[in-house]
Design an enzyme around this catalytic site. Structure first.
Site, PDB file in Angstrom:
ATOM      1  N   ARG A  83     115.516  93.771  61.523  1.00  0.00           N
ATOM      2  CA  ARG A  83     115.842  94.625  62.677  1.00  0.00           C
ATOM      3  C   ARG A  83     114.530  95.092  63.306  1.00  0.00           C
ATOM      4  O   ARG A  83     113.779  95.825  62.661  1.00  0.00           O
ATOM      5  CB  ARG A  83     116.681  95.815  62.190  1.00  0.00           C
ATOM      6  CG  ARG A  83     117.105  96.763  63.282  1.00  0.00           C
ATOM      7  CD  ARG A  83     117.875  97.945  62.705  1.00  0.00           C
ATOM      8  NE  ARG A  83     118.328  98.844  63.753  1.00  0.00           N
ATOM      9  CZ  ARG A  83     117.584  99.817  64.255  1.00  0.00           C
ATOM     10  NH1 ARG A  83     116.370 100.039  63.812  1.00  0.00           N
ATOM     11  NH2 ARG A  83     118.061 100.587  65.225  1.00  0.00           N
TER      12      ARG A  83
ATOM     13  N   LYS B 133     107.807 101.606  61.786  1.00  0.00           N
ATOM     14  CA  LYS B 133     108.114 102.794  60.973  1.00  0.00           C
ATOM     15  C   LYS B 133     106.863 103.432  60.381  1.00  0.00           C
ATOM     16  O   LYS B 133     105.793 102.824  60.320  1.00  0.00           O
ATOM     17  CB  LYS B 133     109.115 102.440  59.876  1.00  0.00           C
ATOM     18  CG  LYS B 133     110.524 102.264  60.459  1.00  0.00           C
ATOM     19  CD  LYS B 133     111.611 102.238  59.426  1.00  0.00           C
ATOM     20  CE  LYS B 133     112.976 102.115  60.121  1.00  0.00           C
ATOM     21  NZ  LYS B 133     114.051 101.827  59.202  1.00  0.00           N
TER      22      LYS B 133
END
Ligand code: 9MG
Length: 283
Positions: free
Chosen positions: A262, A228
């Site tokens: 995740r 991210k």
């Protein structure tokens, strides 16, 4: 704090996750390109192979999403999402011993996915779409409630919080109450701070640092930070250069009591998570 101090088992349909240790959830995107004309079966096989590799590397959950949640991503119609996700759920549940997680906000996808063998509903909108909480409740599956202000298409325009940690905690608590009222057992609920969703770099860092405050809600935590922009922004790295930053955050998340990570890079994350867990398990 161990992976979960208050609940040791998460019921996920026909499977149960042992929460006394942290788990890795592998990400399987079923994007529009992957099912383009003529290539549908070949692409499905490739996705199945990718999922099998992630399971062999230690993933105990596979998250399947047919609608991108990236900022600015186009909204996908219900039928299109079903066409992308359902065949993969069916194939994975026939071939692999793994918890299938449905990355969806769409009630029809929840219902069909559950029928085909999914074990978890992972909704970045926290079951706020019309009919979603009722659909999720009727499946009896575990649900992951994630914090997000607004919608993926607009979320990064001007994220604002007086106190990001308190506001995320209050939001998740309110969503838990809504789920409980709809009949979802508390033991089926996972919570997720929603890193990268309507949050500036400072919001993400502060929330990560104080993630432990969410334990007052007494629910297991799922964390998604893999590749991210918070990693890119701190390190100045492109998306394909964020593995080391992601592993550092995965280890830190375990130390802060996260139960499920995740991620895209399952094998590497498994090592980081197992190492962090070994240290955290010593009195
Ligand atoms: C689908 N998706 C993308 N990022 C995510 C995150 O951080 N958490 C969860 N639960 N789902 C995510």
């Amino acid at each position: 704090m161990s992976a979960s101090s208050f609940q040791t088992r998460l019921p996920c349909g026909s499977r149960v996750l042992d929460l006394s240790r942290p788990h890795v959830m592998g990400i399987l995107n079923v994007t529009p390109d992957s099912f383009s004309d003529g290539g549908r079966f070949a692409q499905r096989d490739a996705a199945l192979r990718h999922a099998a590799e992630m399971v062999a590397a230690g993933a105990t959950l596979i998250d399947i999403g047919g609608e991108s949640t990236r900022p600015g991503a186009a909204v996908v119609g219900e039928q299109e999402e079903l066409d992308r996700v359902a065949p993969m759920v069916e194939a994975l549940s026939a071939e692999l011993d793994v918890v299938i997680s449905l990355d969806t906000s769409t009630p029809a996808v929840m219902l069909e996915g559950a029928r085909l063998g999914a074990g978890l509903i992972n909704d970045v909108r926290s079951l706020r779409r019309e009919g979603a909480v009722e659909a999720a409740a009727s499946t009896g599956l575990a649900v992951c409630l994630m914090h997000m202000q607004g919608e993926p298409s607009t979320m990064q325009s001007a994220p604002y919080y007086r106190d990001v940690v308190t506001e995320v905690r209050d939001f998740l608590q309110a969503r838990m109450v809504a789920c409980r009222q709809a009949g979802i057992p508390v033991d089926n609920i996972l919570l997720d701070p929603g890193f990268g969703f309507a949050k500036s770099l400072e919001h993400n860092l502060r929330l990560f640092r104080h993630m432990g405050s969410l334990h007052v809600l007494e629910r297991p935590l799922l964390v998604g930070v893999s590749r991210k922009s918070m990693i890119g922004n701190v390190l100045g790295r492109a998306v394909n250069e964020r593995l080391a930053g992601g592993l550092a955050l995965a280890a830190l998340a375990v130390e802060k009591g996260a139960c499920i990570l995740r991620v895209h890079d399952v094998a590497e994350t498994m090592d980081a998570v197992r190492m962090a867990h070994a240290v955290c398990s010593i009195e």
